[in-house]
Design an enzyme around this catalytic site. Structure first.
Site, mmCIF file in Angstrom:
data_model
loop_
_atom_site.group_PDB
_atom_site.id
_atom_site.type_symbol
_atom_site.label_atom_id
_atom_site.label_comp_id
_atom_site.label_asym_id
_atom_site.label_seq_id
_atom_site.Cartn_x
_atom_site.Cartn_y
_atom_site.Cartn_z
ATOM 1 N N GLU A 265 0.871 -1.172 0.000
ATOM 2 C CA GLU A 265 0.000 0.000 0.000
ATOM 3 C C GLU A 265 0.906 1.219 0.000
ATOM 4 O O GLU A 265 1.738 1.371 0.887
ATOM 5 C CB GLU A 265 -0.909 0.000 1.229
ATOM 6 C CG GLU A 265 -1.850 1.186 1.263
ATOM 7 C CD GLU A 265 -2.310 1.505 2.660
ATOM 8 O OE1 GLU A 265 -2.283 2.697 3.022
ATOM 9 O OE2 GLU A 265 -2.662 0.563 3.399
ATOM 10 N N CYS A 302 -3.472 7.377 5.019
ATOM 11 C CA CYS A 302 -3.405 7.059 3.596
ATOM 12 C C CYS A 302 -4.712 7.379 2.886
ATOM 13 O O CYS A 302 -4.759 7.419 1.654
ATOM 14 C CB CYS A 302 -3.038 5.595 3.393
ATOM 15 S SG CYS A 302 -3.970 4.462 4.427
#
Length: 525
Positions: A265, A302
């Site tokens: 990620e 994020c």
């Protein structure tokens, strides 16, 4: 529990031999003890060899034993109490309530995967029974289940010292799949990592599992990380971090003699689309919600809303004015590390110097250490589409508003976006037709699409997807949050014409585990 600064390899505590890592309190820039000397190639090899020795025994544990192991880890973490909370606060600069919440989330993840393991649906059992009389050719007895890939290397994240770190989602899902785990602790929170690592190490012992099921390594350079990815015993990688770091690990994994999957990620700016009716009817509330989401945790998520896209109108002007006022009143917040603060400062300085973006508002100033000052920028759709640098992630409380001439141009902007973890739409009923035209693009661009919400906050549940096309992740087919995360560390195996005595328990004729199975094309519970 006192901190030792040692590597945890299997059931051993071993002093590292390489350059030490020290935690830094980002609120004061003070160095925290103890030192954490880094591991060497020999330490990597020892941890990986132990993991390989443990693999077949661990993946063959019963569903109940594996679930109990996950639950014991959660119990051991909770037993650390204030010792864990205070160390995590000191290493991250995060408030105590946030750390307590993250501990709760970490333990909930572990217990959720324990439930998932017991249910057994992830085994995806499929049975096609023999048809000896079938013409022109008989069909053999065929049975399929999923098995663990092998030892997994997990890289702790900087922005979640617990929920995406040593006992975070990557570790929990790998354990659930039957994979031993070797964690490379993030250098920003080595003490927190040691405490949680010892909780896992104790759970391995409590549950009488082979010691190589878990190891924890430290190292400030690339030697440990690349060493783990290159070790032939490692069969998959879980990573949360920068785009450059994730790409480097992915390239190393693909260059191996046996390439392995890297589930990284990496980068996302999480576009928010504001539609006409929603802006006109509740623009002020949207502006306040946007700023609250942007400022949450100093923007160190994020899923932070780093981009807002809307058609030019008086309502959009009002939204920008209200958001600017809220930004100007925003106090500074301590960022997680000096490095993250430096990268944030560089990012907002680059936007401020970019002729294609104008600084609309910035938050209050502070003379404290590593303080995030919120920023809001505005650009036109034309400039955004011709200047790819405006899509760069600025990790922190900074966002860019893109003003479009019309809905068609807004869809053009969406088409030019890179892959994203999330895409958010704010709409009222009158906007339905316009949103419907945008949705196919958003489905191609993002792993999670929200209506009338804000992307910060990722629920841990069966349906959650925390993933997306590159560069949001390195593999758009997977998620790092939610119970489907277990699928990253599994592969299917088919058993043909096996006697029942040799079949794994999950696919025996009598279904002794009482699993839901696909038998001859029909779902049987």
């Amino acid at each position: 529990m006192s901190l030792s600064g040692n590597l945890l390899i299997g059931q051993r505590a071993i002093a590292g031999t390489q350059a030490p890592v020290f935690a830094i309190n980002p609120a004061t820039n003070a160095q925290l003890e103890p030192a954490y000397p880094g591991g060497s190639r020999e330490h990597v090899e020892l941890a990986c060899s132990l993991a390989w020795e443990a693999f077949d025994r661990y993946r063959d544990t019963s569903l109940e034993a594996r679930a109990a192991f996950l639950e014991r880890i959660a119990q051991n973490i909770e037993a650390l109490g204030d010792t864990l909370v205070q160390r995590a606060v000191a290493e991250s600069g995060l408030p105590q309530a946030r750390i307590q919440g993250e501990i709760g989330r970490t333990c909930f993840q572990l217990r959720t995967f324990a439930r998932t393991v017991r249910a057994g649906e992830w085994l995806d059992v499929r049975v096609d029974e023999a048809l000896p009389e079938r013409q022109p050719l008989p069909r053999p007895d065929l049975r399929q289940r999923h098995v663990a890939l092998g030892p997994v290397a997990v890289f702790g994240a900087s922005n979640f010292p617990l929920a995406f770190s040593v006992a975070g989602g990557d570790t929990a899902s790998a354990f659930a799949a039957g994979c031993p785990v070797i964690v490379k602790a993030h250098s920003a929170h080595p003490g927190t990592s040691e405490l949680v690592g010892r909780a896992i190490q104790q759970a391995v012992q409590d549950c009488e599992l082979p010691e190589g099921v878990f190891s924890l390594l430290y190292g400030s350079g690339t030697e440990i990380g690349i060493g783990l990815v290159n070790d032939p015993h490692i069969k998959a990688v879980g990573f949360t971090g920068s785009r450059s770091g994730g790409v480097a690990l992915t390239q190393a994994a693909q260059a191996r003699r046996e390439p392995i999957p890297v589930y990284a990620e990496m980068s996302s700016i999480n576009p928010v689309f504001l539609f006409e009716s929603a802006l006109a009817n509740r623009g002020a509330a949207l502006a306040e919600g946007f700023v609250a989401s942007l400022n949450q945790g100093a923007g160190q998520f994020c899923t932070n809303p780093g981009l807002v896209i809307a058609v030019k109108s008086p309502a959009l002007d009002d939204f920008i004015a209200t958001a600017s006022t809220a930004i100007a009143k925003s106090p500074t917040q301590t960022m997680l590390t000096p490095g993250i603060y430096k990268a944030y400062s560089t990012g907002v300085q680059a936007l401020a110097a970019n002729a294609n973006a104008r600084l609309q508002a910035k938050g209050a100033e502070s003379e404290g250490h590593n303080q995030c000052q919120s920023h809001l920028f505005v650009t036109t759709a034309h400039d955004f589409m011709r200047d790819h640098t405006l899509q760069a992630e600025v990790f922190g409380s900074s966002s860019l508003i893109v003003e479009c001439d019309d809905l068609a141009q807004a869809r053009q902007v969406a088409e030019q976006l890179e892959g994203q973890l999330t895409a958010t739409v704010h709409m009222d009923d009158a906007d339905t037709d316009a949103v419907a035209k945008l949705l196919p693009t958003l489905e191609r661009k993002a792993g999670r699409i929200l209506i009338n919400g804000w992307p910060t906050g990722v629920e841990v549940c069966d349906a959650m997807v925390h993933g997306g096309p590159f560069p949001a992740t390195s593999d758009a087919r997977s998620t790092s949050v939610g119970t489907a995360a277990i699928l990253r560390f599994l592969r299917p195996v088919c058993y043909q014409n096996f006697p029942d005595s040799l079949l794994p328990t999950a696919i025996k004729q009598g279904n002794p585990l009482n699993l839901s199975r696909l038998v001859n094309g029909q779902r049987v519970s």
